[in-house]
Design a protein around this motif. Structure first.
Motif, PDB file in Angstrom:
ATOM      1  N   ALA A  45     -52.119  19.146   2.586  1.00 49.99           N
ATOM      2  CA  ALA A  45     -52.454  18.790   1.209  1.00 49.99           C
ATOM      3  C   ALA A  45     -51.516  17.741   0.618  1.00 49.99           C
ATOM      4  CB  ALA A  45     -52.452  20.035   0.331  1.00 49.99           C
ATOM      5  N   GLY A  46     -50.348  17.600   1.174  1.00 50.04           N
ATOM      6  CA  GLY A  46     -49.366  16.648   0.646  1.00 50.04           C
ATOM      7  C   GLY A  46     -48.001  17.292   0.581  1.00 50.04           C
ATOM      8  N   PHE A  47     -46.979  16.509   0.838  1.00 44.91           N
ATOM      9  CA  PHE A  47     -45.607  17.003   0.821  1.00 44.91           C
ATOM     10  C   PHE A  47     -45.098  17.078  -0.612  1.00 44.91           C
ATOM     11  CE2 PHE A  47     -46.183  14.921   4.932  1.00 44.91           C
ATOM     12  CZ  PHE A  47     -45.764  15.925   5.788  1.00 44.91           C
ATOM     13  N   ASP A  48     -44.219  18.004  -0.867  1.00 49.11           N
ATOM     14  CA  ASP A  48     -43.569  18.103  -2.166  1.00 49.11           C
ATOM     15  C   ASP A  48     -42.802  16.801  -2.407  1.00 49.11           C
ATOM     16  OD1 ASP A  48     -42.477  19.771  -4.484  1.00 49.11           O
ATOM     17  OD2 ASP A  48     -40.644  19.072  -3.469  1.00 49.11           O
ATOM     18  N   GLU A  49     -43.178  16.069  -3.449  1.00 50.51           N
ATOM     19  CA  GLU A  49     -42.585  14.749  -3.677  1.00 50.51           C
ATOM     20  C   GLU A  49     -41.097  14.811  -3.981  1.00 50.51           C
ATOM     21  OE1 GLU A  49     -44.581  12.095  -6.326  1.00 50.51           O
ATOM     22  OE2 GLU A  49     -46.433  12.146  -5.161  1.00 50.51           O
ATOM     23  N   GLU A  50     -40.661  15.795  -4.731  1.00 54.87           N
ATOM     24  CA  GLU A  50     -39.227  15.900  -5.033  1.00 54.87           C
ATOM     25  C   GLU A  50     -38.424  16.049  -3.742  1.00 54.87           C
ATOM     26  OE1 GLU A  50     -36.222  18.892  -7.394  1.00 54.87           O
ATOM     27  OE2 GLU A  50     -38.246  18.617  -8.209  1.00 54.87           O
ATOM     28  N   TRP A  51     -38.880  16.929  -2.875  1.00 53.18           N
ATOM     29  CA  TRP A  51     -38.212  17.129  -1.583  1.00 53.18           C
ATOM     30  C   TRP A  51     -38.278  15.861  -0.737  1.00 53.18           C
ATOM     31  CZ3 TRP A  51     -40.738  16.842   3.156  1.00 53.18           C
ATOM     32  CH2 TRP A  51     -39.949  17.148   4.264  1.00 53.18           C
ATOM     33  N   MET A 104     -25.721  -1.497   0.332  1.00 52.71           N
ATOM     34  CA  MET A 104     -25.887  -0.355  -0.558  1.00 52.71           C
ATOM     35  C   MET A 104     -27.091  -0.608  -1.452  1.00 52.71           C
ATOM     36  SD  MET A 104     -24.023   2.394  -1.548  1.00 52.71           S
ATOM     37  CE  MET A 104     -23.723   3.398  -2.945  1.00 52.71           C
ATOM     38  N   LEU A 105     -27.984   0.350  -1.483  1.00 50.19           N
ATOM     39  CA  LEU A 105     -29.175   0.233  -2.308  1.00 50.19           C
ATOM     40  C   LEU A 105     -28.884   0.699  -3.732  1.00 50.19           C
ATOM     41  CD1 LEU A 105     -31.756   1.690   0.224  1.00 50.19           C
ATOM     42  CD2 LEU A 105     -31.434  -0.707  -0.380  1.00 50.19           C
ATOM     43  N   THR A 106     -29.416  -0.027  -4.693  1.00 47.09           N
ATOM     44  CA  THR A 106     -29.240   0.350  -6.093  1.00 47.09           C
ATOM     45  C   THR A 106     -30.220   1.465  -6.447  1.00 47.09           C
ATOM     46  OG1 THR A 106     -30.883  -1.209  -6.894  1.00 47.09           O
ATOM     47  CG2 THR A 106     -28.607  -2.035  -6.673  1.00 47.09           C
ATOM     48  N   ASP A 107     -29.978   2.111  -7.572  1.00 45.20           N
ATOM     49  CA  ASP A 107     -30.899   3.135  -8.044  1.00 45.20           C
ATOM     50  C   ASP A 107     -32.287   2.542  -8.278  1.00 45.20           C
ATOM     51  OD1 ASP A 107     -29.095   5.227  -7.901  1.00 45.20           O
ATOM     52  OD2 ASP A 107     -28.476   5.052  -9.999  1.00 45.20           O
ATOM     53  N   ALA A 108     -32.340   1.323  -8.796  1.00 43.24           N
ATOM     54  CA  ALA A 108     -33.626   0.665  -9.037  1.00 43.24           C
ATOM     55  C   ALA A 108     -34.374   0.438  -7.721  1.00 43.24           C
ATOM     56  CB  ALA A 108     -33.419  -0.659  -9.766  1.00 43.24           C
ATOM     57  N   GLU A 109     -33.645   0.041  -6.696  1.00 41.79           N
ATOM     58  CA  GLU A 109     -34.256  -0.183  -5.381  1.00 41.79           C
ATOM     59  C   GLU A 109     -34.779   1.123  -4.796  1.00 41.79           C
ATOM     60  OE1 GLU A 109     -35.658  -2.353  -2.211  1.00 41.79           O
ATOM     61  OE2 GLU A 109     -34.859  -3.096  -4.102  1.00 41.79           O
ATOM     62  N   LEU A 110     -34.032   2.183  -4.970  1.00 41.41           N
ATOM     63  CA  LEU A 110     -34.475   3.494  -4.474  1.00 41.41           C
ATOM     64  C   LEU A 110     -35.693   3.990  -5.248  1.00 41.41           C
ATOM     65  CD1 LEU A 110     -30.924   4.928  -3.907  1.00 41.41           C
ATOM     66  CD2 LEU A 110     -32.619   4.503  -2.114  1.00 41.41           C
ATOM     67  N   GLU A 111     -35.740   3.730  -6.541  1.00 38.22           N
ATOM     68  CA  GLU A 111     -36.918   4.091  -7.344  1.00 38.22           C
ATOM     69  C   GLU A 111     -38.141   3.299  -6.870  1.00 38.22           C
ATOM     70  OE1 GLU A 111     -37.691   6.355  -9.855  1.00 38.22           O
ATOM     71  OE2 GLU A 111     -35.782   7.211  -9.235  1.00 38.22           O
ATOM     72  N   ARG A 112     -37.926   2.041  -6.530  1.00 38.76           N
ATOM     73  CA  ARG A 112     -39.006   1.173  -6.045  1.00 38.76           C
ATOM     74  C   ARG A 112     -39.620   1.709  -4.757  1.00 38.76           C
ATOM     75  NH1 ARG A 112     -37.714  -4.751  -3.686  1.00 38.76           N
ATOM     76  NH2 ARG A 112     -39.811  -5.339  -3.084  1.00 38.76           N
ATOM     77  N   ARG A 113     -38.834   2.425  -3.969  1.00 33.83           N
ATOM     78  CA  ARG A 113     -39.306   2.960  -2.701  1.00 33.83           C
ATOM     79  C   ARG A 113     -40.145   4.230  -2.849  1.00 33.83           C
ATOM     80  NH1 ARG A 113     -35.392  -0.194  -0.068  1.00 33.83           N
ATOM     81  NH2 ARG A 113     -35.236   0.102   2.180  1.00 33.83           N
ATOM     82  N   LYS A 114     -40.015   4.952  -3.938  1.00 38.99           N
ATOM     83  CA  LYS A 114     -40.678   6.253  -4.074  1.00 38.99           C
ATOM     84  C   LYS A 114     -42.186   6.207  -3.821  1.00 38.99           C
ATOM     85  CE  LYS A 114     -37.331   8.736  -6.893  1.00 38.99           C
ATOM     86  NZ  LYS A 114     -37.080   9.404  -8.182  1.00 38.99           N
ATOM     87  N   PRO A 115     -42.923   5.269  -4.410  1.00 36.48           N
ATOM     88  CA  PRO A 115     -44.368   5.249  -4.120  1.00 36.48           C
ATOM     89  C   PRO A 115     -44.659   4.986  -2.636  1.00 36.48           C
ATOM     90  CG  PRO A 115     -43.846   3.828  -5.991  1.00 36.48           C
ATOM     91  CD  PRO A 115     -42.551   4.260  -5.402  1.00 36.48           C
ATOM     92  N   HIS A 172     -38.728  12.696  -1.607  1.00 33.80           N
ATOM     93  CA  HIS A 172     -37.909  11.607  -2.149  1.00 33.80           C
ATOM     94  C   HIS A 172     -36.430  11.863  -1.928  1.00 33.80           C
ATOM     95  CE1 HIS A 172     -41.409  10.472  -5.049  1.00 33.80           C
ATOM     96  NE2 HIS A 172     -41.670  10.191  -3.793  1.00 33.80           N
ATOM     97  N   LYS A 173     -36.009  13.099  -2.080  1.00 30.34           N
ATOM     98  CA  LYS A 173     -34.603  13.447  -1.865  1.00 30.34           C
ATOM     99  C   LYS A 173     -34.201  13.187  -0.405  1.00 30.34           C
ATOM    100  CE  LYS A 173     -31.563  17.450  -1.791  1.00 30.34           C
ATOM    101  NZ  LYS A 173     -31.554  18.910  -1.805  1.00 30.34           N
ATOM    102  N   GLU A 174     -35.036  13.624   0.527  1.00 32.48           N
ATOM    103  CA  GLU A 174     -34.724  13.465   1.947  1.00 32.48           C
ATOM    104  C   GLU A 174     -34.836  12.007   2.404  1.00 32.48           C
ATOM    105  OE1 GLU A 174     -33.406  15.847   3.901  1.00 32.48           O
ATOM    106  OE2 GLU A 174     -33.389  17.044   2.071  1.00 32.48           O
ATOM    107  N   ALA A 175     -35.855  11.311   1.935  1.00 30.45           N
ATOM    108  CA  ALA A 175     -36.007   9.898   2.298  1.00 30.45           C
ATOM    109  C   ALA A 175     -34.863   9.071   1.718  1.00 30.45           C
ATOM    110  CB  ALA A 175     -37.354   9.369   1.823  1.00 30.45           C
ATOM    111  N   ARG A 176     -34.442   9.420   0.513  1.00 26.02           N
ATOM    112  CA  ARG A 176     -33.321   8.712  -0.119  1.00 26.02           C
ATOM    113  C   ARG A 176     -32.061   8.842   0.736  1.00 26.02           C
ATOM    114  NH1 ARG A 176     -31.662   7.929  -6.137  1.00 26.02           N
ATOM    115  NH2 ARG A 176     -29.517   7.228  -5.857  1.00 26.02           N
ATOM    116  N   LYS A 177     -31.806  10.036   1.258  1.00 24.99           N
ATOM    117  CA  LYS A 177     -30.635  10.239   2.123  1.00 24.99           C
ATOM    118  C   LYS A 177     -30.667   9.272   3.297  1.00 24.99           C
ATOM    119  CE  LYS A 177     -30.241  15.239   1.451  1.00 24.99           C
ATOM    120  NZ  LYS A 177     -30.376  16.525   2.169  1.00 24.99           N
ATOM    121  N   ARG A 178     -31.838   9.114   3.906  1.00 19.81           N
ATOM    122  CA  ARG A 178     -31.958   8.218   5.063  1.00 19.81           C
ATOM    123  C   ARG A 178     -31.867   6.757   4.653  1.00 19.81           C
ATOM    124  NH1 ARG A 178     -33.294  13.357   5.343  1.00 19.81           N
ATOM    125  NH2 ARG A 178     -33.196  14.221   7.426  1.00 19.81           N
ATOM    126  N   ALA A 179     -32.350   6.434   3.463  1.00 23.85           N
ATOM    127  CA  ALA A 179     -32.274   5.052   2.971  1.00 23.85           C
ATOM    128  C   ALA A 179     -30.836   4.661   2.674  1.00 23.85           C
ATOM    129  CB  ALA A 179     -33.136   4.884   1.721  1.00 23.85           C
TER     130      ALA A 179
END
Length: 135
Positions: free
Chosen positions: A72-78, A1-12, A80-87
């Protein structure tokens, strides 16, 4: 299980890796920028590969299969939300799909050469510095 901190670390990393699937040619400066973010993350190349293959590719790979894909670039909120689900949950279907060559090819056929070029720019343990001093 990934922590919130670990998931935040993945965003960039999610944001940087999503650039592989934009409907534009990724230039050397873009690859160097992605490599810097990857190197700064502290993840191993193996861990970065898993993030690329299991968390980002399933979310954005269809972009390169559309007639007028996002450039131009993907919507980051979308993103991050979708990548988080897969993580948080790597489904059996996704693991199977990524394991089967055709499934992996469908997600990464247009990005693999850029992936390998980017990895070659990440500094190695022996101290080599692929980033130019002025870049």
């Amino acid at each position: 299980m990934l922590t919130d901190a670990e998931l935040e670390r993945r965003k960039p990393i999610w944001t940087a890796f999503s650039e592989f699937w934009l409907d534009t040619k990724l230039e050397e400066t873009g690859l160097r920028s992605i490599a810097r973010i990857a190197a700064a993350s502290g993840y191993s190349v193996s861990e970065l590969r898993d993030i690329y293959l299991y968390e980002v590719a399933p979310v954005v790979s269809s972009n390169l299969w559309t007639v007028a894909g996002e450039w131009a670039g993907f919507d980051e909120e979308w993103l991050h939300k979708e990548a988080r689900k897969r993580a948080e949950h790597r489904s059996i279907w996704l693991r199977f799909w990524s394991f089967v060559r055709i499934g992996r090819w469908l997600m990464t056929h247009a990005t693999e050469s850029d992936w390998h070029r980017m990895v070659s720019l990440i500094p190695t343990d022996n101290g080599s510095k692929p980033f130019p001093e002025n870049g």
